[in-house]
Design an enzyme around this catalytic site. Structure first.
Site, PDB file in Angstrom:
ATOM      1  N   LYS A 114       0.623  -1.519   0.001  1.00  0.00           N
ATOM      2  CA  LYS A 114      -0.244  -0.004   0.122  1.00  0.00           C
ATOM      3  C   LYS A 114       0.838   1.178  -0.131  1.00  0.00           C
ATOM      4  O   LYS A 114       0.624   2.244  -0.552  1.00  0.00           O
ATOM      5  CB  LYS A 114      -0.746  -0.051   0.985  1.00  0.00           C
ATOM      6  CG  LYS A 114      -2.016  -1.053   1.097  1.00  0.00           C
ATOM      7  CD  LYS A 114      -3.168  -1.083   1.941  1.00  0.00           C
ATOM      8  CE  LYS A 114      -4.333  -1.978   1.655  1.00  0.00           C
ATOM      9  NZ  LYS A 114      -5.203  -1.901   2.858  1.00  0.00           N
TER      10      LYS A 114
ATOM     11  N   LYS B  17      -5.415 -10.778  -5.780  1.00  0.00           N
ATOM     12  CA  LYS B  17      -6.413 -10.960  -5.228  1.00  0.00           C
ATOM     13  C   LYS B  17      -7.511 -10.208  -5.430  1.00  0.00           C
ATOM     14  O   LYS B  17      -7.470  -9.074  -5.927  1.00  0.00           O
ATOM     15  CB  LYS B  17      -6.301 -11.138  -3.583  1.00  0.00           C
ATOM     16  CG  LYS B  17      -5.838  -9.655  -3.093  1.00  0.00           C
ATOM     17  CD  LYS B  17      -5.708  -9.880  -1.680  1.00  0.00           C
ATOM     18  CE  LYS B  17      -5.664  -8.288  -1.212  1.00  0.00           C
ATOM     19  NZ  LYS B  17      -5.385  -8.060   0.232  1.00  0.00           N
TER      20      LYS B  17
ATOM     21  N   LYS C 268     -11.421  -4.527  -2.783  1.00  0.00           N
ATOM     22  CA  LYS C 268     -12.249  -3.925  -2.426  1.00  0.00           C
ATOM     23  C   LYS C 268     -12.098  -2.767  -3.338  1.00  0.00           C
ATOM     24  O   LYS C 268     -13.034  -1.781  -3.738  1.00  0.00           O
ATOM     25  CB  LYS C 268     -12.478  -3.302  -1.132  1.00  0.00           C
ATOM     26  CG  LYS C 268     -13.320  -4.351  -0.448  1.00  0.00           C
ATOM     27  CD  LYS C 268     -13.248  -3.590   1.143  1.00  0.00           C
ATOM     28  CE  LYS C 268     -13.684  -4.629   2.113  1.00  0.00           C
ATOM     29  NZ  LYS C 268     -13.104  -4.310   3.567  1.00  0.00           N
TER      30      LYS C 268
HETATM   31  P1  TYM Z   1     -10.599  -6.550   5.027  1.00  0.00           P
HETATM   32  O1  TYM Z   1     -11.629  -5.401   5.509  1.00  0.00           O
HETATM   33  O2  TYM Z   1      -9.527  -6.263   4.041  1.00  0.00           O
HETATM   34  O3  TYM Z   1     -11.292  -7.904   4.533  1.00  0.00           O
HETATM   35  C1  TYM Z   1     -12.156  -8.397   5.529  1.00  0.00           C
HETATM   36  C2  TYM Z   1     -11.928  -9.845   5.476  1.00  0.00           C
HETATM   37  O4  TYM Z   1     -12.112 -10.210   4.013  1.00  0.00           O
HETATM   38  C3  TYM Z   1     -10.771 -11.286   3.584  1.00  0.00           C
HETATM   39  N1  TYM Z   1     -10.504 -11.101   2.254  1.00  0.00           N
HETATM   40  C4  TYM Z   1     -10.556 -12.158   1.359  1.00  0.00           C
HETATM   41  N2  TYM Z   1     -10.702 -13.372   1.727  1.00  0.00           N
HETATM   42  C5  TYM Z   1     -10.404 -14.121   0.440  1.00  0.00           C
HETATM   43  N3  TYM Z   1     -10.354 -13.455  -0.902  1.00  0.00           N
HETATM   44  C6  TYM Z   1     -10.080 -12.445  -1.055  1.00  0.00           C
HETATM   45  N4  TYM Z   1      -9.759 -11.799  -2.096  1.00  0.00           N
HETATM   46  C7  TYM Z   1     -10.232 -11.501   0.266  1.00  0.00           C
HETATM   47  N5  TYM Z   1     -10.016 -10.174   0.460  1.00  0.00           N
HETATM   48  C8  TYM Z   1     -10.361 -10.032   1.776  1.00  0.00           C
HETATM   49  C9  TYM Z   1      -9.801 -10.619   4.568  1.00  0.00           C
HETATM   50  O5  TYM Z   1      -8.817 -11.666   4.662  1.00  0.00           O
HETATM   51  C10 TYM Z   1     -10.529 -10.666   5.884  1.00  0.00           C
HETATM   52  O6  TYM Z   1     -10.770 -11.672   6.596  1.00  0.00           O
HETATM   53  N6  TYM Z   1      -7.115  -5.670   8.492  1.00  0.00           N
HETATM   54  C11 TYM Z   1      -8.342  -6.390   8.125  1.00  0.00           C
HETATM   55  C12 TYM Z   1      -9.402  -6.002   9.267  1.00  0.00           C
HETATM   56  C13 TYM Z   1      -9.327  -6.272  10.533  1.00  0.00           C
HETATM   57  C14 TYM Z   1      -9.253  -7.294  11.190  1.00  0.00           C
HETATM   58  C15 TYM Z   1      -8.869  -7.003  12.789  1.00  0.00           C
HETATM   59  C16 TYM Z   1      -9.672  -8.697  11.110  1.00  0.00           C
HETATM   60  C17 TYM Z   1      -9.073  -5.117  11.638  1.00  0.00           C
HETATM   61  N7  TYM Z   1      -8.870  -5.745  12.806  1.00  0.00           N
HETATM   62  C18 TYM Z   1      -8.800  -8.269  13.652  1.00  0.00           C
HETATM   63  C19 TYM Z   1      -9.274  -9.910  11.878  1.00  0.00           C
HETATM   64  C20 TYM Z   1      -9.012  -9.407  13.125  1.00  0.00           C
HETATM   65  C21 TYM Z   1      -8.715  -6.016   6.935  1.00  0.00           C
HETATM   66  O7  TYM Z   1      -8.321  -5.131   6.548  1.00  0.00           O
HETATM   67  O8  TYM Z   1      -9.685  -6.823   6.415  1.00  0.00           O
END
Ligand code: TYM
Length: 327
Positions: free
Chosen positions: A111, A192, A195
């Site tokens: 990023k 991947k 969003k």
């Molecule tokens: P975020 O908001 O980017 O994504 C949310 C969840 O979706 C999963 N994910 C995917 N899984 C499979 N294939 C993909 N292409 C894909 N894109 C996203 C992510 O792995 C995630 O599980 N940092 C985290 C948010 C967070 C968090 C936490 C997660 C903040 N605090 C504590 C767990 C525990 C994030 O940006 O997820």
């Protein structure tokens, strides 16, 4: 009882990777484990946000989580910014993490390479994420593969804090789905699904209509062979379709491959399975979107429950690290 915690950022639009990598499993976990789920609005602030848009997307995301099947009578659902203990916990984690450790996080590297403005928050983001997890004595963190390194860091920080100051935090572990841990972009199956790519042809959005889903999957990049086989290295496009089909039908990608000899039927069945999986969720979302007051009430209740738990853990951490208690 096992305690599960996970979070999702209210930035961009929810896509199929989020649904299969994380959200569907959250709904399953809630019947097996004590589950806490969080819309992580503070994490969204690592890049500049439009304030009105951020408020709306935070509420909308909570409604999507309810629509996917999070049951607020069973799970705790809340917004990170409603529980101030997360910010203080993040500071304790920033002071526990090494600079080099944070610098090695691949998401930060990706990023920061892509942005002109790199905030301090983008760098310390994984420390806030560690606090999210550790404040709830979490055993398991259901996430997609891209969060593996961040959960590993949370583990390392818990162990380091415990060894420096005495047993304080439960050491968590990440859990991954059998299919869908890494849903790839349909047009570029070595990257991947993400969003940030708004309405891109390679991304299936939670709210895409059946026709759009069919069109995107039909146009998905495959390869010049015609053999249907799960082999991520040499057949990334076909393997991605098999992962999606597997995730939508509760099977492994290898099982999903069974019986297919051509790409056409594989694509048609994958599209049908995704549509069937999303349709009831989309219908529930439409109902929930009509009543934002009810969602706000659910989030207020969730924050009160979460806060009680987070405050207890934070008090323990403050005490162990040597902060003088206020009279
Ligand atoms: P975020 O908001 O980017 O994504 C949310 C969840 O979706 C999963 N994910 C995917 N899984 C499979 N294939 C993909 N292409 C894909 N894109 C996203 C992510 O792995 C995630 O599980 N940092 C985290 C948010 C967070 C968090 C936490 C997660 C903040 N605090 C504590 C767990 C525990 C994030 O940006 O997820």
């Amino acid at each position: 009882m096992t305690r599960v915690f996970s979070g999702i950022k209210p930035t961009g639009k929810v896509h199929l990777g989020n649904v299969f990598g994380a959200l569907v499993r959250w709904t399953e976990e809630q019947h097996r484990a004590e589950s806490i789920y969080c819309v992580v609005d503070l994490h969204a602030l690592t890049v500049p946000q439009d304030p009105t848009e951020l408020r709306q997307s935070t509420l909308r995301l909570a409604q999507i989580l309810l629509a996917v099947g999070i049951d607020p009578t069973v799970s705790t659902l809340f917004v990170q910014g409603h529980v101030p203990e997360h910010s203080e916990g993040a500071w304790l984690m920033e002071c526990t993490a090494a600079f080099g450790e944070l610098r090695r996080m691949t998401q930060f590297k990706d990023k920061s390479d892509k942005s002109d403005f790199v905030s301090g928050g983008l760098f310390t983001y994984p420390a806030l994420m560690a606090a999210d997890i550790l404040l709830y004595d979490t055993d398991e963190v259901p996430v997609g593969d891209d969060q593996r390194q961040h959960v590993e860091l949370a583990r390392d920080l818990a162990e380091r804090f415990n060894s420096r100051y005495g047993q304080t935090f439960t050491v968590p572990r990440a859990t991954f789905p059998v299919a869908g841990a890494r849903v790839m972009d349909l047009q570029n199956p070595t990257a991947k699904m993400s969003k940030s790519e708004d309405d891109a042809p390679g991304t299936i959005l939670f709210l895409d209509e059946p026709r759009t889903i069919e069109k995107k999957i039909k146009r998905a990049v495959t390869d010049t062979e015609s053999e249907v086989r799960f082999d991520v290295a040499t057949k990334p496009g076909v393997s991605n379709l098999l992962s999606i089909l597997g995730a939508a039908t509760g099977r492994t990608p290898e099982q999903a491959a069974d019986g297919y000899t051509q790409y056409g039927p594989l694509k048609a069945d994958t599209a049908a399975a995704v549509i069937e999986c999303l349709a009831p969720m989309q219908a529930r979302y439409a109902e929930l979107a009509a009543d934002p007051g009810e969602t706000a009430r659910i989030l207020a209740e969730g924050a009160a429950k979460a806060r009680a738990q987070a405050a207890t853990t934070l008090a323990r951490a403050r005490d162990h690290i040597g902060l003088l208690p206020a009279l």
